[in-house]
Scaffold this motif. Sequence first.
Motif, mmCIF file in Angstrom:
data_model
loop_
_atom_site.group_PDB
_atom_site.id
_atom_site.type_symbol
_atom_site.label_atom_id
_atom_site.label_comp_id
_atom_site.label_asym_id
_atom_site.label_seq_id
_atom_site.Cartn_x
_atom_site.Cartn_y
_atom_site.Cartn_z
ATOM 1 N N SER A 90 0.831 -1.200 0.000
ATOM 2 C CA SER A 90 0.000 0.000 0.000
ATOM 3 C C SER A 90 0.863 1.245 0.000
ATOM 4 C CB SER A 90 -0.929 0.019 1.221
ATOM 5 O OG SER A 90 -0.180 0.140 2.419
ATOM 6 N N VAL A 91 0.258 2.330 -0.523
ATOM 7 C CA VAL A 91 0.896 3.644 -0.561
ATOM 8 C C VAL A 91 -0.091 4.658 -0.017
ATOM 9 C CG1 VAL A 91 1.897 5.442 -2.017
ATOM 10 C CG2 VAL A 91 2.298 3.028 -2.557
ATOM 11 N N GLU A 92 0.368 5.483 0.916
ATOM 12 C CA GLU A 92 -0.487 6.518 1.492
ATOM 13 C C GLU A 92 0.133 7.882 1.237
ATOM 14 O OE1 GLU A 92 -1.596 5.828 5.567
ATOM 15 O OE2 GLU A 92 -1.412 3.646 5.306
ATOM 16 N N ARG A 93 -0.734 8.815 0.830
ATOM 17 C CA ARG A 93 -0.271 10.174 0.532
ATOM 18 C C ARG A 93 0.208 10.838 1.814
ATOM 19 N NH1 ARG A 93 -0.984 14.143 -3.367
ATOM 20 N NH2 ARG A 93 -1.071 16.284 -2.604
ATOM 21 N N GLY A 94 1.321 11.521 1.717
ATOM 22 C CA GLY A 94 1.859 12.200 2.892
ATOM 23 C C GLY A 94 1.202 13.548 3.115
ATOM 24 N N GLU A 95 1.248 13.985 4.345
ATOM 25 C CA GLU A 95 0.723 15.304 4.705
ATOM 26 C C GLU A 95 1.852 16.330 4.572
ATOM 27 O OE1 GLU A 95 -2.340 16.144 5.348
ATOM 28 O OE2 GLU A 95 -3.056 14.070 5.116
ATOM 29 N N ALA A 96 1.634 17.319 3.705
ATOM 30 C CA ALA A 96 2.666 18.330 3.466
ATOM 31 C C ALA A 96 2.474 19.505 4.404
ATOM 32 C CB ALA A 96 2.602 18.795 2.012
#
Length: 605
Positions: free
Chosen positions: A563-569
Amino acid sequence: MLQSIRDRSRSWGAKIIIGAVVVTMALFGVESLVGLFGGGGDEVAKVNGQSITRQELEMEVQRAIRSGQVPPEQERALRGQVLDEMIGERLMLAFAEEGGLHLSEEQLDQVIVTLPEFQDQNGRFDSDLFRNRLASAGFTPTSFRAALRVDLKRQQLQQGLAVSDFVLAGERETLAALQGQVRSFRYHALTAGDLEAPVTVSEEELLAYYEEHQANYQRPEQVRLEYVIVDRQDMAERVDVSEEALRQAWQERGRDADRRVSHIMVTHNGERSREEAAERLESVRARLAEGEAFEALALEFSEDPASAEQGGDLGVISRGFFGDEFDDATFALAPGQVSGVVETSNGLHLVKVTELDQPSFEEMRDELSRELALDQVTGDFNRRVQALIDESFAADDLISVAASLDLELRESDWVSRDGGSGVLSEPGVMSEAFSEDVLVEGFNSEVIELDTDRRMVLRVAEHREATVLPLEEVREPVAASVTRIKEREALLDVARQQVERLRQGEDLEFDWQQVEQASRQQDNVPRAVLQAAFRLPHPDQDQGTVFGHTSDGERVVLIALDSVERGEADEQTEAFVARMAEQLRAQAAVQALRSHLRETADISR
């Protein structure tokens, strides 16, 4: 000197031109300063019709060596690299000038007066300091201004390329999100047991690898040494120290040692005269002589209430606590002894030392024995060292020196410039062994001071040049290297096959190592594995887990990305990523310009 100029310079060649300590005029003569920017001498290259002379190249090479950037033994390789840098800088400078980049005399003046190297302690430009420092660096004001103009033009061009690029707001957000992305994956390292059969190495493969990698199997230049050592510690071990001397030394140590003391104090004032106070203490001394306890008498007679209740105990004191009179009496006593009447500004005292703040005699016996023995042999040690200096200088060998001074003649195994073990690893030993006087002329070395207690003289018994070791001597490590390479290649084939089977949906049983929500900076995962996991495409609903493989050094590793989760910028991450992107783009722009100029230039070497 001139550090700020060097810091602003982006290329090796430019850094050397504006270097801290330029080769002095004595090295190349006054003509070298004139020729630095004006040519002259044998031509080593021509860039669009402009010559680079041998003199200019040699100056840059020598500056690099003298600046400590490159060891002298790499001079040959350095020369080609420096010439390549000089060609690139000539192209960049010509491009800048053709583009109309200009620096006025006023701009140059402003840069020079703001350089801290030319400012006094008050931060003001000092013309005398300016001229003196340029002279020590081999520059005249005119040649320095010319060099500075070249360097600033080059910077102006590079900075112009750098600021011409930018990062859009959307790019910032996307890059920051990618930087903060987290991935969950599994990995499994393949081993030789995953191969169908062990790899085998043929004689042809062994020979081919050996011939291609002969530099890895060189025996360095080596010497076999003879040497003698005068050792004061060894001399001291043969000395017997008397019990009386040991005890006297221990007592000497104790004279200045901190000590625990007790006292009985009697004051004298209007009600009691000094004589009456002294008589009172003398009566106390008489009772002590009859065997009464100091502690009990302190409680009965001492007029220091704080210590009287503690049997007169004052604790551990150092010199200077209670004044000279008190110190003179106290530090003359051994443990258990009581002083005579001691007078201070507070009154009259009887002082008793109850304990020394130092190890016992038995605990210090060995240490004291070594110190006294070393003291006893110091004179003989100095005489033997002087004899070693005299005799080794005059002798044509070390055998006669060793016999004359009753020293053991020692021999080493073959050792290289990197040194051997034990005494041969001491600083200065191998540099002396490979010095011209010892290695080439065959003289005994000068006396080497290993430490305060040891002196050494050596000579070369045998010498052999660097050479490539024959295959038979290195067959085992060569075979091991070829085996590792073939094993890794075979494991890569296995990994490709297994990845394909996994992609086809086969359920292969592996002992997977699970990694949950790893960031790009994860520190508990092998770096090669982490980078490979972040290079894999995103899993989707149809495809599910994405499989891949990588090589982690000699290991081959399978990777399953789940799985890949979008990071919080955040703002800090966005700013960091944007700054890195701008720097990379600027570097790429400068490199692209350099490549274009080389491709379109007329260069002959």
